[in-house]
Write an enzyme that holds these catalytic residues in place. Structure first.
Site, mmCIF file in Angstrom:
data_model
loop_
_atom_site.group_PDB
_atom_site.id
_atom_site.type_symbol
_atom_site.label_atom_id
_atom_site.label_comp_id
_atom_site.label_asym_id
_atom_site.label_seq_id
_atom_site.Cartn_x
_atom_site.Cartn_y
_atom_site.Cartn_z
ATOM 1 N N ASP A 1 0.841 -1.187 0.000
ATOM 2 C CA ASP A 1 0.000 0.000 0.000
ATOM 3 C C ASP A 1 0.886 1.250 0.000
ATOM 4 O O ASP A 1 1.596 1.497 0.975
ATOM 5 C CB ASP A 1 -0.878 -0.028 1.262
ATOM 6 C CG ASP A 1 -2.053 0.911 1.172
ATOM 7 O OD1 ASP A 1 -1.940 1.940 0.487
ATOM 8 O OD2 ASP A 1 -3.090 0.620 1.788
ATOM 9 N N ASP A 2 0.871 2.010 -1.099
ATOM 10 C CA ASP A 2 1.676 3.245 -1.206
ATOM 11 C C ASP A 2 3.175 2.980 -1.344
ATOM 12 O O ASP A 2 3.991 3.864 -1.057
ATOM 13 C CB ASP A 2 1.493 4.174 0.012
ATOM 14 C CG ASP A 2 0.145 4.856 0.081
ATOM 15 O OD1 ASP A 2 -0.671 4.674 -0.837
ATOM 16 O OD2 ASP A 2 -0.088 5.596 1.058
ATOM 17 N N CYS B 1 -5.366 4.979 -3.564
ATOM 18 C CA CYS B 1 -5.624 3.567 -3.254
ATOM 19 C C CYS B 1 -6.855 2.975 -3.941
ATOM 20 O O CYS B 1 -6.751 2.024 -4.714
ATOM 21 C CB CYS B 1 -5.815 3.364 -1.753
ATOM 22 S SG CYS B 1 -4.496 4.055 -0.750
ATOM 23 N N ASP C 1 -0.343 -0.242 -4.906
ATOM 24 C CA ASP C 1 -1.504 0.398 -5.543
ATOM 25 C C ASP C 1 -1.146 1.728 -6.204
ATOM 26 O O ASP C 1 -1.662 2.077 -7.253
ATOM 27 C CB ASP C 1 -2.674 0.565 -4.563
ATOM 28 C CG ASP C 1 -2.268 1.135 -3.211
ATOM 29 O OD1 ASP C 1 -1.096 1.519 -3.047
ATOM 30 O OD2 ASP C 1 -3.132 1.205 -2.318
ATOM 31 N N ASN C 2 -0.251 2.481 -5.564
ATOM 32 C CA ASN C 2 0.201 3.762 -6.131
ATOM 33 C C ASN C 2 1.544 4.077 -5.505
ATOM 34 O O ASN C 2 1.961 3.426 -4.541
ATOM 35 C CB ASN C 2 -0.812 4.885 -5.845
ATOM 36 C CG ASN C 2 -1.241 4.947 -4.392
ATOM 37 O OD1 ASN C 2 -2.330 4.482 -4.041
ATOM 38 N ND2 ASN C 2 -0.388 5.481 -3.543
#
Ligand SMILES: *[C@@H]1O[C@H](CO)[C@@H](O)[C@H](O)[C@H]1NC(C)=O
Ligand SMILES: *[C@@H]1O[C@H](CO)[C@@H](O)[C@H](O)[C@H]1NC(C)=O
Ligand SMILES: *[C@@H]1O[C@H](CO)[C@@H](O)[C@H](O)[C@H]1NC(C)=O
Length: 585
Positions: free
Chosen positions: A42-43, A78, A328-329
């Site tokens: 995540d991130d 996200c 996700d990003n």
């Protein structure tokens, strides 16, 4: 190029089969398609070099698989990004564009009909057992998790809001059971056990399986305070991610890489970004601490990679299993004077890790072919031997040596990036936190010969960066007063901009194949396949006078078409080039 146009997908009863120039990935004569493990952080950034601090990812994945260095998310946030990932569709086609209702979150995913129409459902239909543990989407909460349950999973154990980002007080919800609080336990370690449990279940079931593992790290720790209100009213307190105690001592001397764009002397970008002040030493120190805690928090995710690989090996299925690692990003900390966060279209936010290992995937290789998150659902379905879908906005990523080398010549060179709403500063030094009017369309065009970032904002500000000469994206060639070169690629700047604008004009509302073959929409004759072809002076009039330009009439926080100016396939306009054959001169 005409040949490629003809080679495009053939439609059969709503299903599209793989392009014939792709090497088949698994031997159809084998009875069983391969299993797939997808580890989604995540991130996690690529540009800030977090991968350099993940020894197991290096050992098991980078050294034994292929690193796709030009992999991008198409919306740097996200929930929209995850919905694009699991549906194979751009955010403008899912209309899940935010983390919370009305424009995003799990409720919007449901109301868009996507719960019946996404990867786990398709994989089950293809005969797979499917497992998921960790964060699925935002606004998937301890209240709404069962109205209805997320579809398509043989086994699931979801991290739920409002506890998703509390490293030490998470709530997980297994299958049809009620949520369970894990107060005082470390979220990523809780998740590791769940992931290993599902892996055992999957092996025991003796069917091909898909297992997704989505830990919270290295997202900020977020405590939501006013739990009484609805999701939209939650007040969130962001602090740096919390590492597991055993990793808290690591990386004491590590700092955010001091690239040219790190807290630069002059402001850069447009809109609210250009108004940011240079960060004080105290602020920079806090951001370095933030960075270190990100690196510490991902150590426990790195251990999961080792735990999964060793279990696959123990069960004798490592060589038949694809392992995909991504995020996700991306993330920025201090670049362009930005406080910790995402949601921008700078390279730090959109260029993300993608590493794949598995049967036939070259070992220890890197590639610069352009791939995006909308390509992953098609990639996985193709591995499963299932038909691809006509409404995919991406296309399968080549996984073999020959597939990758032929893609280097023929694959598209663009990435369509889009965003609606506000950007959020997650660091303690952000004065205003919410940066509204962060609505834009952006385009990356990358080939051996050029590397551009072009964007149009809802304020009608424009950006153009030439990353060949300005990899830090500090010189916006369209900013008044910027000493822009007179020519790019030997053409006047305005001629290049006209082509980029038209390409983005098609992409901002593209559907299906047009998203991967946008030049074909502009040139149905099939004689233009890339920016280089489009720059032919024969098309000057077409691009410079006949085409409409991207423009917004106002800033909206969601995908309100009416605010987004002329549309490629609406309003009775014809923007396609005449069907006569034009040759490059
Ligand atoms: C942890 O979460 C539970 C709800 O799941 C809550 O009741 C409790 O107060 C929280 N504890 C802390 C320390 O925040
Ligand atoms: C956002 O843009 C609108 C115009 O679309 C403008 O009226 C408003 O003041 C802007 N808001 C901020 C916070 O800049
Ligand atoms: C996207 O969703 C929003 C919120 O429901 C809605 O107002 C908007 O019209 C939708 N956009 C499109 C293109 O369907």
């Amino acid at each position: 190029m005409l040949v490629r146009a003809i080679l495009l997908l053939s439609l059969t009863a709503g299903a599209v089969f793989a392009r014939s120039d792709q090497t088949p990935l698994h031997d159809k004569s084998k009875t069983r398609p391969p299993s797939i493990v997808f580890i989604l952080l995540d991130d996690l950034d690529y540009q800030l070099k977090s991968l350099d601090y993940l020894p197991f990812v290096q050992k098991h994945l980078v050294e034994r698989g292929t690193l796709y260095r030009k992999h991008f998310c198409t919306t740097a946030l996200c929930c929209p990004s995850r919905v694009s990932l699991w549906t194979g569709k751009a955010a403008h086609n899912t209309n899940v564009t935010d983390v919370n209702p009305p424009y995003g979150g799990y409720p919007k995913f449901l109301s868009q009909g996507l719960n019946e129409n996404y990867l786990p459902v398709w994989l089950q239909n293809a005969g797979y057992n499917t497992y998921y543990t960790g964060k699925l989407f935002n606004a998937h909460t301890v209240e709404n998790y069962n109205t209805p349950h997320a579809a398509g999973f043989t086994g699931s154990d979801f991290l739920l809001d409002p506890f998703t980002y509390q490293y030490l007080n998470s709530s997980y919800q297994r299958n049809k059971d009620p949520p369970v609080s894990h107060e005082g336990e470390y979220s990523v370690d809780v998740l590791a056990e769940k992931a290993y449990g599902f892996l055992e279940d999957a092996v025991e079931a003796d069917k091909p399986f898909f297992l997704a593992i989505a830990p919270v790290a290295p997202h900020s720790n977020v405590e939501i305070t006013n739990l009484e209100g609805s999701v939209e009213d939650f007040v969130a307190n962001f602090t740096p991610p919390i590492p597991a105690a055993r990793h808290a001592h690591l990386f004491k001397d590590v700092k955010v890489p001091r690239t040219e764009n790190f807290n630069p002397e002059k402001p850069s970008g447009v809109n609210w970004i250009r108004t940011l002040e240079r960060q004080s030493q105290e602020n920079v120190d806090a951001n370095d601490h933030f960075y270190r805690n990100r690196l510490r928090s991902i150590q426990s995710a790195d251990e999961i990679v080792d735990g999964i690989i060793s279990r696959l090996e123990k069960h004798g299925i490592l060589d038949d299993t694809y392992v995909i690692f991504s995020s996700d990003n991306g993330y920025h900390i201090g670049q362009h004077r930005l406080q910790p966060g995402k949601e921008c279209s700078f390279e730090e936010d959109i260029n993300i890790p993608l590493i794949i290992r598995g049967p036939g995937v070259p070992e220890g290789e890197t590639t610069d072919i352009v791939t995006t998150h909308t390509d992953l659902a098609p990639t996985i379905l193709q591995l499963a031997g299932a038909p691809l879908r006509a409404d995919f906005d991406g296309e399968a990523i080549p996984l073999t040596k020959s597939g990758i080398s032929s893609a280097a010549k023929t694959r598209h060179e663009h990435v369509n990036v889009e965003y609606w709403g506000f950007a959020l500063g997650e660091g303690e030094f952000d004065q205003s936190r919410f940066h509204y009017n962060n609505t834009y369309k952006a385009l990356r065009v990358i080939s051996e010969h050029y590397n551009f970032h072009y964007s149009v904002w809802c304020t009608n500000e424009h950006e153009l960066y030439d990353l060949k000469t300005d990899p830090s994206q500090l010189r916006n060639l369209l900013h008044e007063g910027e000493a822009a070169p007179e020519t790019l690629l030997g053409f006047p700047l305005s001629k290049v901009v006209a082509r980029l604008d038209s390409l983005l004009f098609v992409l901002k509302s593209c559907k299906g194949q047009t998203c991967t073959r946008p030049w074909l929409a502009l040139h149905p004759a099939g004689n233009v396949a890339n920016l280089h072809d489009a720059l032919s002076p024969r098309f000057d009039n077409f691009y410079e006078t006949e085409q409409r330009r991207i423009e917004y009439s106002r800033c909206e926080a969601g995908y309100i078409v009416d605010a987004e100016g002329p549309q490629f396939e609406r309003d009775g306009f014809v923007y396609r080039h005449g069907t006569q054959w034009h040759e490059w001169v």
